[in-house]
Design a protein around this motif. Sequence first.
Motif, PDB file in Angstrom:
ATOM      1  N   VAL A  30       0.832  -1.205   0.000  1.00  0.00           N
ATOM      2  CA  VAL A  30       0.000   0.000   0.000  1.00  0.00           C
ATOM      3  C   VAL A  30       0.866   1.254   0.000  1.00  0.00           C
ATOM      4  O   VAL A  30       0.630   2.192  -0.779  1.00  0.00           O
ATOM      5  CB  VAL A  30      -0.944  -0.007   1.218  1.00  0.00           C
ATOM      6  CG1 VAL A  30      -1.568   1.369   1.432  1.00  0.00           C
ATOM      7  CG2 VAL A  30      -2.048  -1.037   1.025  1.00  0.00           C
ATOM      8  N   CYS A  31       1.871   1.285   0.859  1.00  0.00           N
ATOM      9  CA  CYS A  31       2.718   2.476   0.954  1.00  0.00           C
ATOM     10  C   CYS A  31       3.510   2.710  -0.331  1.00  0.00           C
ATOM     11  O   CYS A  31       3.677   3.858  -0.766  1.00  0.00           O
ATOM     12  CB  CYS A  31       3.661   2.349   2.153  1.00  0.00           C
ATOM     13  SG  CYS A  31       2.821   2.434   3.749  1.00  0.00           S
ATOM     14  N   VAL A  32       3.976   1.634  -0.951  1.00  0.00           N
ATOM     15  CA  VAL A  32       4.708   1.773  -2.220  1.00  0.00           C
ATOM     16  C   VAL A  32       3.788   2.339  -3.296  1.00  0.00           C
ATOM     17  O   VAL A  32       4.163   3.250  -4.053  1.00  0.00           O
ATOM     18  CB  VAL A  32       5.303   0.422  -2.646  1.00  0.00           C
ATOM     19  CG1 VAL A  32       5.841   0.497  -4.076  1.00  0.00           C
ATOM     20  CG2 VAL A  32       6.414   0.008  -1.697  1.00  0.00           C
ATOM     21  N   ALA A 199      -2.288  11.229  -0.910  1.00  0.00           N
ATOM     22  CA  ALA A 199      -1.586   9.946  -0.961  1.00  0.00           C
ATOM     23  C   ALA A 199      -0.558   9.841   0.166  1.00  0.00           C
ATOM     24  O   ALA A 199      -0.449   8.802   0.828  1.00  0.00           O
ATOM     25  CB  ALA A 199      -0.909   9.773  -2.320  1.00  0.00           C
ATOM     26  N   VAL A 200       0.183  10.920   0.394  1.00  0.00           N
ATOM     27  CA  VAL A 200       1.167  10.922   1.486  1.00  0.00           C
ATOM     28  C   VAL A 200       0.458  10.814   2.834  1.00  0.00           C
ATOM     29  O   VAL A 200       0.883  10.053   3.722  1.00  0.00           O
ATOM     30  CB  VAL A 200       2.029  12.190   1.421  1.00  0.00           C
ATOM     31  CG1 VAL A 200       2.961  12.271   2.630  1.00  0.00           C
ATOM     32  CG2 VAL A 200       2.845  12.217   0.126  1.00  0.00           C
ATOM     33  N   ALA A 201      -0.642  11.563   2.999  1.00  0.00           N
ATOM     34  CA  ALA A 201      -1.383  11.513   4.259  1.00  0.00           C
ATOM     35  C   ALA A 201      -2.008  10.142   4.482  1.00  0.00           C
ATOM     36  O   ALA A 201      -2.088   9.665   5.619  1.00  0.00           O
ATOM     37  CB  ALA A 201      -2.460  12.600   4.264  1.00  0.00           C
ATOM     38  N   ALA A 202      -2.457   9.493   3.403  1.00  0.00           N
ATOM     39  CA  ALA A 202      -3.029   8.149   3.533  1.00  0.00           C
ATOM     40  C   ALA A 202      -1.972   7.156   3.981  1.00  0.00           C
ATOM     41  O   ALA A 202      -2.249   6.257   4.796  1.00  0.00           O
ATOM     42  CB  ALA A 202      -3.645   7.718   2.203  1.00  0.00           C
ATOM     43  N   ALA A 203      -0.755   7.286   3.457  1.00  0.00           N
ATOM     44  CA  ALA A 203       0.327   6.396   3.885  1.00  0.00           C
ATOM     45  C   ALA A 203       0.650   6.597   5.364  1.00  0.00           C
ATOM     46  O   ALA A 203       0.847   5.624   6.114  1.00  0.00           O
ATOM     47  CB  ALA A 203       1.571   6.639   3.026  1.00  0.00           C
TER      48      ALA A 203
END
Length: 224
Positions: A30-32, A199-203
Motif C-alpha cells: 500500500v505504501c509503495v 496519498a502521502v497523508a493516507a500512507a
Amino acid sequence: MSATPDPLPQPHTRLPGAVRPASQVLLAVVCVLLAGMALTDLFAVFAGLRIRMLTEADPGRALDGAYTLYERAGDLQGMVTLPGMVVFVVWFFLMRRDLGVLAPDAFRNGRGWALGGWLIPLVNLWMPYRVAVDMWGAAAPLPRRPSFWPVNLWWGLFVGGTLLGRYAASRYADSDSLTEVREAVAQYMAADLLNAGAAVAAAWFALRLTAMQRSKAVRGPFAG
C-alpha cells in the motif's frame, strides 16, 4: 535427585486483533503504491505547468509536445491510481476486521461498510471517513481521547482533490480557447497537488494506525 522433564512448549496463539504477517506485507505494498500515486500526481503538475508556460508564449510545435506529455502523465496516473486504490481499500477492510475483534464496541457501523462505503456514489464521500474515525478510536490507547488530525487531514485532501479534479475535467473537456485550457489546467494542477498530499497523508494514516493497533493488541488497551 530426579530430573524434571522440560515443560512442553505452548502452542502459539495469536492475540485478538493482532497484526497479521500478511497484513504487514500488504501495508508495505500500500505504501509503495501510494508513493507512486504521489509521484505521478507531481509529474502531472509538472506537465500542466509546462502547458501553462507555453500558452503564455508563442504556441507552436512545442505546445503540441506539451499536450502529448500531459496526456501521457494522465495515462500514467490512471495506471498507478487504480491498483493503488484497490489495494488500499483491501487493506482498509482487513484493518477494520481486525480492529473489530480488538474493540468491537468502538464501531457505529458493520464492517461491510469498510468495503461497500467506497463503492456507493455520494456515500463514498463520507462513509469511509466515518469508518476511519472509528478505527482510529478503536486503536487508540485508553483513557485519553485520541487526536483525529491525521484522519481529518487525509480525508480533507482526498475529498478536495477528488471534487476539484472532477470539476477541472469538465472544464478541460469544454474548453474552446487557449485561455480556457490554461484555466482548466491550473485547476487540474491544484487537484493533483491535493491528490499528492492525500496519498502521502493516507500512507501516514495507514502506518500510524497499524502501529497503534500493534501496540494495543500486544500491550493492552491502556498502553501509553
